[in-house]
Scaffold this active site. Structure first.
Site, PDB file in Angstrom:
ATOM      1  N   GLU A 209       0.850  -1.287  -0.004  1.00 45.71           N
ATOM      2  CA  GLU A 209      -0.081   0.072  -0.166  1.00 45.71           C
ATOM      3  C   GLU A 209       0.942   1.129  -0.098  1.00 45.71           C
ATOM      4  O   GLU A 209       1.893   1.495   0.801  1.00 45.71           O
ATOM      5  CB  GLU A 209      -0.864   0.255   1.334  1.00 45.71           C
ATOM      6  CG  GLU A 209      -1.940   1.207   1.192  1.00 45.71           C
ATOM      7  CD  GLU A 209      -2.704   1.122   2.429  1.00 45.71           C
ATOM      8  OE1 GLU A 209      -3.775   0.423   2.395  1.00 45.71           O
ATOM      9  OE2 GLU A 209      -2.557   2.160   3.141  1.00 45.71           O
TER      10      GLU A 209
ATOM     11  N   HIS B 106      -7.782   2.940  -4.409  1.00 41.33           N
ATOM     12  CA  HIS B 106      -8.813   3.252  -3.296  1.00 41.33           C
ATOM     13  C   HIS B 106      -9.883   4.081  -3.522  1.00 41.33           C
ATOM     14  O   HIS B 106      -9.423   5.229  -3.937  1.00 41.33           O
ATOM     15  CB  HIS B 106      -8.173   3.622  -2.078  1.00 41.33           C
ATOM     16  CG  HIS B 106      -7.210   2.376  -1.221  1.00 41.33           C
ATOM     17  ND1 HIS B 106      -6.807   2.487  -0.049  1.00 41.33           N
ATOM     18  CD2 HIS B 106      -6.698   1.686  -2.079  1.00 41.33           C
ATOM     19  CE1 HIS B 106      -5.901   1.458   0.017  1.00 41.33           C
ATOM     20  NE2 HIS B 106      -5.642   1.120  -0.948  1.00 41.33           N
TER      21      HIS B 106
ATOM     22  N   ASP C 104     -12.598   6.854   5.927  1.00 41.81           N
ATOM     23  CA  ASP C 104     -12.436   7.256   7.117  1.00 41.81           C
ATOM     24  C   ASP C 104     -13.378   8.402   7.732  1.00 41.81           C
ATOM     25  O   ASP C 104     -13.172   9.516   7.054  1.00 41.81           O
ATOM     26  CB  ASP C 104     -11.044   7.723   7.849  1.00 41.81           C
ATOM     27  CG  ASP C 104     -10.262   6.397   7.861  1.00 41.81           C
ATOM     28  OD1 ASP C 104     -10.511   5.447   8.485  1.00 41.81           O
ATOM     29  OD2 ASP C 104      -9.034   6.508   7.520  1.00 41.81           O
TER      30      ASP C 104
HETATM   31  P1  FAD Z   1     -18.322  -0.098   5.408  1.00 40.76           P
HETATM   32  O1  FAD Z   1     -18.239  -1.594   5.048  1.00 40.76           O
HETATM   33  O2  FAD Z   1     -19.294   0.704   4.761  1.00 40.76           O
HETATM   34  O3  FAD Z   1     -18.659  -0.165   7.075  1.00 40.76           O
HETATM   35  C1  FAD Z   1     -18.645   1.141   7.561  1.00 40.76           C
HETATM   36  C2  FAD Z   1     -19.344   0.934   8.918  1.00 40.76           C
HETATM   37  O4  FAD Z   1     -20.647   0.779   8.648  1.00 40.76           O
HETATM   38  C3  FAD Z   1     -19.287  -0.402   9.650  1.00 40.76           C
HETATM   39  O5  FAD Z   1     -19.311  -0.091  11.215  1.00 40.76           O
HETATM   40  C4  FAD Z   1     -20.348  -1.311   9.360  1.00 40.76           C
HETATM   41  O6  FAD Z   1     -20.630  -2.287  10.166  1.00 40.76           O
HETATM   42  C5  FAD Z   1     -21.298  -0.219   8.952  1.00 40.76           C
HETATM   43  N1  FAD Z   1     -22.417  -0.779   8.053  1.00 40.76           N
HETATM   44  C6  FAD Z   1     -21.932  -1.087   6.864  1.00 40.76           C
HETATM   45  N2  FAD Z   1     -23.364  -1.194   6.042  1.00 40.76           N
HETATM   46  C7  FAD Z   1     -24.260  -1.090   6.795  1.00 40.76           C
HETATM   47  C8  FAD Z   1     -25.632  -1.298   6.873  1.00 40.76           C
HETATM   48  N3  FAD Z   1     -26.226  -1.433   5.514  1.00 40.76           N
HETATM   49  N4  FAD Z   1     -26.243  -0.824   7.820  1.00 40.76           N
HETATM   50  C9  FAD Z   1     -25.799  -0.475   9.070  1.00 40.76           C
HETATM   51  N5  FAD Z   1     -24.605  -0.527   9.105  1.00 40.76           N
HETATM   52  C10 FAD Z   1     -23.411  -0.651   8.051  1.00 40.76           C
HETATM   53  N6  FAD Z   1      -9.846   4.924   4.539  1.00 40.76           N
HETATM   54  C11 FAD Z   1      -9.757   6.091   3.825  1.00 40.76           C
HETATM   55  O7  FAD Z   1     -10.221   7.011   4.153  1.00 40.76           O
HETATM   56  N7  FAD Z   1      -8.852   6.114   2.715  1.00 40.76           N
HETATM   57  C12 FAD Z   1      -8.324   4.886   2.409  1.00 40.76           C
HETATM   58  O8  FAD Z   1      -7.443   4.864   1.306  1.00 40.76           O
HETATM   59  C13 FAD Z   1      -8.426   3.692   3.102  1.00 40.76           C
HETATM   60  N8  FAD Z   1      -7.992   2.387   2.932  1.00 40.76           N
HETATM   61  C14 FAD Z   1      -8.192   1.344   3.709  1.00 40.76           C
HETATM   62  C15 FAD Z   1      -7.475   0.085   3.196  1.00 40.76           C
HETATM   63  C16 FAD Z   1      -7.626  -1.077   4.003  1.00 40.76           C
HETATM   64  C17 FAD Z   1      -6.891  -2.244   3.610  1.00 40.76           C
HETATM   65  C18 FAD Z   1      -8.541  -1.042   5.052  1.00 40.76           C
HETATM   66  C19 FAD Z   1      -8.832  -2.064   6.009  1.00 40.76           C
HETATM   67  C20 FAD Z   1      -9.359   0.181   5.402  1.00 40.76           C
HETATM   68  C21 FAD Z   1      -8.956   1.272   4.732  1.00 40.76           C
HETATM   69  N9  FAD Z   1      -9.386   2.755   5.047  1.00 40.76           N
HETATM   70  C22 FAD Z   1      -9.328   3.676   4.360  1.00 40.76           C
HETATM   71  C23 FAD Z   1     -10.324   2.655   6.324  1.00 40.76           C
HETATM   72  C24 FAD Z   1     -11.808   2.551   6.065  1.00 40.76           C
HETATM   73  O9  FAD Z   1     -12.267   3.450   5.010  1.00 40.76           O
HETATM   74  C25 FAD Z   1     -12.578   2.756   7.417  1.00 40.76           C
HETATM   75  O10 FAD Z   1     -12.322   1.497   8.248  1.00 40.76           O
HETATM   76  C26 FAD Z   1     -13.710   3.002   7.656  1.00 40.76           C
HETATM   77  O11 FAD Z   1     -14.199   3.286   8.797  1.00 40.76           O
HETATM   78  C27 FAD Z   1     -14.984   1.934   6.954  1.00 40.76           C
HETATM   79  O12 FAD Z   1     -14.751   1.585   5.747  1.00 40.76           O
HETATM   80  P2  FAD Z   1     -15.442   0.198   5.078  1.00 40.76           P
HETATM   81  O13 FAD Z   1     -15.169   0.272   3.575  1.00 40.76           O
HETATM   82  O14 FAD Z   1     -15.204  -1.201   5.780  1.00 40.76           O
HETATM   83  O15 FAD Z   1     -17.045   0.640   5.256  1.00 40.76           O
END
Ligand code: FAD
Length: 313
Positions: free
Chosen positions: A25, A85, A117
């Protein structure tokens, strides 16, 4: 040619071994000067022939120009494939559509679909996509519209997975339901958030398999050499490193001892999850190649042979 003819060059004397996946990354540079340093890092990492390098994005895509700069560099000047991303919050559906088209136009075929985030106190707008799942659906919709241009090929979509409960999730089973929904919406693979105990990854792997999730779950690792970076990461992800590791790093006499301690810890963690069935590894490099390469040097990844006398991993 008769149906029974065999082509000698296709004969195999040993079973095919699935080599572990490897990816790094990177984050976009903030300045032209740091972009120059990043180019050198990429050159060093390229020598290890990773399957892709991922390019992070800020929620809201405020640094889109820098994301495109890095992506274009990877596409035009290296042999590497970028996994870009995409973050859903902070951008409208129309803006995300434009960004997805712009990336596909440049030749990007791998996207990591994320919510992003969430800044403290963030309030969602009506036209904002609130979660990663609907973003996956948007990407697949655009892919269908462009099938001819993509020569029928697919865009590979990755998503995030959490060995520790996501900080905003009520339960770990809710996390699994979310991951099931992301796979059903069209995700091809997941990369995990950092973790420091192999059991955390193994538990997640077990839960996903019990829930019927079939996509590969690639473990994400940070070379655990820098206590300040681990503390920042803990604040962001909610995943704290083990106290003993932090203590050891803090007591280390100098940077080279910290590096030795952190690399040993990371190699041990990676070895144990690979032995437990992880399909590869994704290294969060913080745009520095030395620690990542050191970890790789000490791992017996066997990525350069396609056949083996032993069991497939
Ligand atoms: P989601 O899968 O949408 O989940 C977010 C939250 O909402 C979770 O608590 C989930 O349980 C809840 N949720 C999801 N769907 C629903 C629903 N239908 N109803 C109710 N609740 C729901 N962040 C950045 O800003 N930039 C980056 O480049 C970045 N790269 C990353 C790379 C990796 C490998 C990882 C693991 C994380 C990265 N992140 C990045 C962090 C990530 O954006 C955060 O962890 C964020 O808080 C959640 O993203 P997600 O895609 O898992 O969200």
């Amino acid at each position: 040619m008769s149906a029974t003819t065999t082509l000698p060059e296709l004969e195999r004397t040993a079973p095919v071994r699935h080599r572990p996946a490897l990816s790094y990354e990177l984050f976009p540079a903030r300045t032209d000067h740091s972009f120059e340093r990043l180019r050198e890092t990429i050159t060093q990492l390229e020598a290890t022939a990773p399957d892709h390098v991922s390019v992070t994005s800020r929620a809201g895509h405020g640094n889109l120009a820098r994301v495109l700069e890095l992506t274009e560099h990877v596409l035009a000047e290296t042999s590497l494939r970028p996994l870009v991303h995409l973050t859903s919050i902070g951008s409208t559906r129309v803006q995300l559509t434009t960004i997805i088209h712009a990336l596909l136009d440049r030749g990007v075929r791998g996207l990591l679909a994320l919510r992003g985030d969430q800044p403290a106190g963030h309030r969602l707008d009506d036209d904002e996509i609130p979660f990663a799942r609907p973003l996956i659906e948007l990407i697949r919709q655009i892919e269908r519209q462009r099938t001819a241009g993509l020569a029928g090929g697919r865009v590979s979509i990755g998503v995030a997975a959490y060995p520790h409960r996501h900080p905003e999730s009520p339960t770990t089973s809710h996390d699994i339901e979310v991951l099931v929904a992301k796979e059903r919406a069209g995700a091809d693979f997941a990369i995990t958030q950092v973790f420091f105990d192999p059991e955390d990854y193994c538990r997640l792997l077990g839960r996903t398999r019990s829930a019927g999730i079939r996509m590969p779950l690639v473990p994400g690792f940070v070379p655990a050499t820098n206590p300040d970076r681990l503390a920042r990461l803990a604040a962001l992800s909610g995943v704290a490193p083990p106290r003993e590791l932090l203590h050891e790093l803090e007591l280390a006499a100098d940077a080279s001892e910290r590096r030795r301690i952190g690399v040993r810890f990371t190699v041990d963690l990676a070895t144990r999850v690979l032995d437990a069935g992880a399909p590869g590894l994704h290294l969060f490099t913080f745009n520095q190649h030395t620690d990542a390469l050191d970890v790789l040097d000490h791992l017996d990844l066997d990525r350069w042979s396609t056949t083996s006398q032993g069991d497939a991993r």
